[in-house]
Design an enzyme around this catalytic site. Sequence first.
Site: not given
Ligand SMILES: *Cc1c(COP(=O)(O)O)cnc(C)c1O
Length: 388
Positions: A116, A191, A217
């Site tokens: 990511w 993030d 998540k």
């Molecule tokens: C799932 C995830 C993303 C992507 O998110 P989207 O909503 O699909 O754009 C980005 N960063 C991390 C750490 C993730 O687990």
Amino acid sequence: MNDTSHPALIGALTTTAPKTYNFSPGPTSLPQSVEERIAQSFQTGKLTSLALSHRSPEFVKILSTTKAKIRDVMSVPDNYEILFTHGGGHGQFAAVPLNLCTSSDDVATYVINGTWSERGRDEAKRYCTVNTIDAKGENGQYTTFPALDEANIDSRSKFIYLCSNETVNGIELYRLPNLPESLRHIPLVVDASSDFSTKPIDWEGANVGILFACASKNIGHPGATVTIVRKDLMGQASPLCPGVFHYKTNAQSDNLWNTPATFNIEVIGWVMDWLIEQGGVEACEQRSKAKAQCLYDIIDSVPEVYQTPVEPKSLRSRMNVPFSVMNGDQKKTDSFLIEAWEAGIVGLRTLTPFGVGEYLRASLYNGVSLAQANVLASFMKDFAARQK
Ligand SMILES: *Cc1c(COP(=O)(O)O)cnc(C)c1O
């Protein structure tokens, strides 16, 4: 025996078992009582936020109380704005450099320790000058988090970007790093898509500038993203930054510059209520620890059957536990998946933008209870015993 067309092998989530244990990496199940609250909201005879105008007093109240709950649960200081943004985590991969870099010559430092952060970096390269600190090992795998210091951080950086839980690689920072004093002028961008709400955040101590988390998540459904921005960082955006991504534009219009993801926002509020009922973020961290521990314990106890890649143990993710079965032996892995599926245990074969990968992965977000994690742990224990 191992029919490759078996639903378990292609990641299907609907089983024939009476009960489902969902260990999907997201979107995934929410805590059961939140799912019940969602269902009940349709039986009250009142308009739900699916039918409320986003500018109605009813929805404006939902918006402001949801933000207040996030501020309360996560102890977000007043000098940070809480926004609900569009475009998920990926939207923020672009929005961050577009808001913090006025021109593409501006430098930003990206810490790369998994899939990511790689994606975040690749998107940022289109909008700013990216320096990377890459933690990829000699075997081509990400299994750790690098040290951050003056030697690898350009002091002109507009921000330092990191992912606090690398969902696919299973690498988590339980606490954000403290940078040396000489780098304290550089805000951290985090993030936290896959670990937000599961541990405290030291906003000021860790010099957080921006933290974002897509909802799907730990805290809700796809369509809403929580983006928390330190207010002094608004106002240096690129002139090309689109309105929907522009933090200041959205903050100035009370998050109603365009239609936000109304229902998803209300659900995030319900997850916050659930977190408060369950003892808040500290209690959530204790639960997360216990859920992960029961899986790592069984993995470590039978290294001939299960392997997990992350070293050191202090970086093992509590959210996403990657593991291989008999060092990736395909027949054994297939049997594991099929037997798990028959027991109602799903979501372990993870279909990602990066492929299915060599590891299976158990995701233990807020929707997974300790009792459910224990169901998986005992399944793994029994499966291991049968391999003797
Ligand atoms: C799932 C995830 C993303 C992507 O998110 P989207 O909503 O699909 O754009 C980005 N960063 C991390 C750490 C993730 O687990």
